[in-house]
Design a protein around this motif. Sequence first.
Motif, mmCIF file in Angstrom:
data_model
loop_
_atom_site.group_PDB
_atom_site.id
_atom_site.type_symbol
_atom_site.label_atom_id
_atom_site.label_comp_id
_atom_site.label_asym_id
_atom_site.label_seq_id
_atom_site.Cartn_x
_atom_site.Cartn_y
_atom_site.Cartn_z
ATOM 1 N N THR A 29 0.826 -1.205 0.000
ATOM 2 C CA THR A 29 0.000 0.000 0.000
ATOM 3 C C THR A 29 0.859 1.254 0.000
ATOM 4 O OG1 THR A 29 -1.652 -1.216 1.261
ATOM 5 C CG2 THR A 29 -1.888 1.157 1.191
ATOM 6 N N ARG A 31 3.972 1.595 -0.968
ATOM 7 C CA ARG A 31 4.695 1.695 -2.231
ATOM 8 C C ARG A 31 3.790 2.263 -3.330
ATOM 9 N NH1 ARG A 31 5.296 -3.425 -3.849
ATOM 10 N NH2 ARG A 31 6.097 -3.876 -1.793
ATOM 11 N N ASP A 32 2.547 1.786 -3.378
ATOM 12 C CA ASP A 32 1.610 2.274 -4.389
ATOM 13 C C ASP A 32 1.333 3.770 -4.221
ATOM 14 O OD1 ASP A 32 1.426 -0.218 -5.488
ATOM 15 O OD2 ASP A 32 -0.461 -0.731 -4.477
ATOM 16 N N VAL A 33 1.138 4.186 -2.998
ATOM 17 C CA VAL A 33 0.847 5.600 -2.741
ATOM 18 C C VAL A 33 2.034 6.457 -3.149
ATOM 19 C CG1 VAL A 33 0.460 7.299 -0.907
ATOM 20 C CG2 VAL A 33 -0.832 5.168 -0.928
ATOM 21 N N ARG A 34 3.234 6.005 -2.823
ATOM 22 C CA ARG A 34 4.423 6.784 -3.187
ATOM 23 C C ARG A 34 4.619 6.814 -4.696
ATOM 24 N NH1 ARG A 34 8.254 4.567 1.606
ATOM 25 N NH2 ARG A 34 7.462 5.959 3.214
ATOM 26 N N ASP A 35 4.338 5.708 -5.371
ATOM 27 C CA ASP A 35 4.482 5.678 -6.824
ATOM 28 C C ASP A 35 3.484 6.598 -7.513
ATOM 29 O OD1 ASP A 35 6.569 3.914 -6.712
ATOM 30 O OD2 ASP A 35 5.355 2.147 -7.181
ATOM 31 N N LYS A 36 2.298 6.707 -6.973
ATOM 32 C CA LYS A 36 1.250 7.495 -7.611
ATOM 33 C C LYS A 36 1.205 8.943 -7.135
ATOM 34 C CE LYS A 36 -1.515 3.473 -8.545
ATOM 35 N NZ LYS A 36 -2.766 2.774 -8.388
ATOM 36 N N ARG A 37 2.144 9.316 -6.288
ATOM 37 C CA ARG A 37 2.168 10.686 -5.784
ATOM 38 C C ARG A 37 2.392 11.684 -6.916
ATOM 39 N NH1 ARG A 37 6.182 11.604 -1.061
ATOM 40 N NH2 ARG A 37 4.683 10.244 -0.067
ATOM 41 N N TYR A 38 3.279 11.347 -7.834
ATOM 42 C CA TYR A 38 3.587 12.215 -8.974
ATOM 43 C C TYR A 38 3.380 11.428 -10.265
ATOM 44 C CZ TYR A 38 5.957 14.775 -5.291
ATOM 45 O OH TYR A 38 6.247 15.440 -4.141
ATOM 46 N N PHE A 39 3.028 12.137 -11.302
ATOM 47 C CA PHE A 39 2.849 11.495 -12.597
ATOM 48 C C PHE A 39 4.215 11.237 -13.210
ATOM 49 C CE2 PHE A 39 2.526 11.714 -17.215
ATOM 50 C CZ PHE A 39 1.640 10.680 -17.432
ATOM 51 N N LYS A 45 9.254 5.725 -16.983
ATOM 52 C CA LYS A 45 9.102 4.431 -16.310
ATOM 53 C C LYS A 45 9.962 3.366 -16.981
ATOM 54 C CE LYS A 45 4.393 5.140 -14.637
ATOM 55 N NZ LYS A 45 3.018 4.673 -14.714
#
Length: 66
Positions: A29, A31-39, A45
Amino acid sequence: MTIEIKLRKGEPIDRAIRRLKKRLDREGTIRDVRDKRYFAKPSDKKREARKVAAFTQMLRTRYEKM
């Protein structure tokens, strides 16, 4: 999707928070939040994935020789 941590009898809050953090880490969870913080652009990628793959390959070849 909610994550619940129930306090056990006589358990300190610090330990319950530690259990919560471990569960969040295991489920990915955080990791997902940190990955989706910025586009991140798809090209960025791909570039990052190639960089990680090259690094792991370098480590594999280095430790195969030992």
